[in-house]
Enzyme design. Sequence first.
Site, PDB file in Angstrom:
ATOM      1  N   HIS A 204      55.268 -13.565  65.001  1.00 51.70           N
ATOM      2  CA  HIS A 204      54.161 -14.695  65.066  1.00 51.70           C
ATOM      3  C   HIS A 204      54.562 -15.785  66.234  1.00 51.70           C
ATOM      4  O   HIS A 204      53.832 -16.738  66.283  1.00 51.70           O
ATOM      5  CB  HIS A 204      54.292 -15.460  63.544  1.00 51.70           C
ATOM      6  CG  HIS A 204      53.887 -14.651  62.477  1.00 51.70           C
ATOM      7  ND1 HIS A 204      52.666 -14.452  62.165  1.00 51.70           N
ATOM      8  CD2 HIS A 204      54.856 -13.978  61.609  1.00 51.70           C
ATOM      9  CE1 HIS A 204      52.566 -13.638  61.103  1.00 51.70           C
ATOM     10  NE2 HIS A 204      53.805 -13.261  60.770  1.00 51.70           N
TER      11      HIS A 204
ATOM     12  N   GLU B 298      54.101  -6.624  52.704  1.00 47.86           N
ATOM     13  CA  GLU B 298      53.036  -7.519  52.956  1.00 47.86           C
ATOM     14  C   GLU B 298      51.961  -7.649  52.111  1.00 47.86           C
ATOM     15  O   GLU B 298      51.065  -8.355  52.061  1.00 47.86           O
ATOM     16  CB  GLU B 298      52.749  -7.924  54.331  1.00 47.86           C
ATOM     17  CG  GLU B 298      54.028  -8.150  54.823  1.00 47.86           C
ATOM     18  CD  GLU B 298      54.000  -8.900  56.601  1.00 47.86           C
ATOM     19  OE1 GLU B 298      53.323  -9.708  56.605  1.00 47.86           O
ATOM     20  OE2 GLU B 298      54.308  -7.670  57.304  1.00 47.86           O
TER      21      GLU B 298
END
Length: 182
Positions: free
Chosen positions: A6, A109
């Site tokens: 990220h 996830e």
Amino acid sequence: MLDLEHVPVDAPQAIEHLRAIGNTKAAPVVRLPWNDLVWIKRILDAGGQTIMVPFVQNAEEAKRAVAAARYAPEGIRGVAAVHRASQYGADATYLRNANAQTYVIVQLETPEAVAAAPEIAAVKGVDALFLGPGISRRRWGIWGRSAMRRCRRKSPRRRGRRSRPASRLALSGRTRRWCKNF
């Protein structure tokens, strides 16, 4: 955690971060941008020992991550004689010990990945499971405490003792207890 997923950090910058962390007692976990053979090899050659592979959906993807992180005969990681992890060739024991000193964390996830957690955890070489805190919730279309309740209901219950540690960002005592019993 050194986050390459990220955060706009590339391989040369990651090496600088690993050098800086190497001067401390901390043991860095490097979250990779993807389950990619080249990224795994580069980070391990750069001196990372614990990698977190994001968005692992099933046992096959977990096997692919483990194989990329291990030298033969346990995996397919390419061998380079001189790199930072081997102290540029000065550590004569590096190749012999690298597999035992490399740790692979897979990140679950999605609801599908959470449902496949027992099969993923059973993959030899997966050292821990990490439950992604945001994406799973978003995919289930819920947020906050109800997200954790839904995740607990959808997660397969493991019988007996856990074979792999499970973790997530523990924001409450309830979440920590749930991860301990996952």
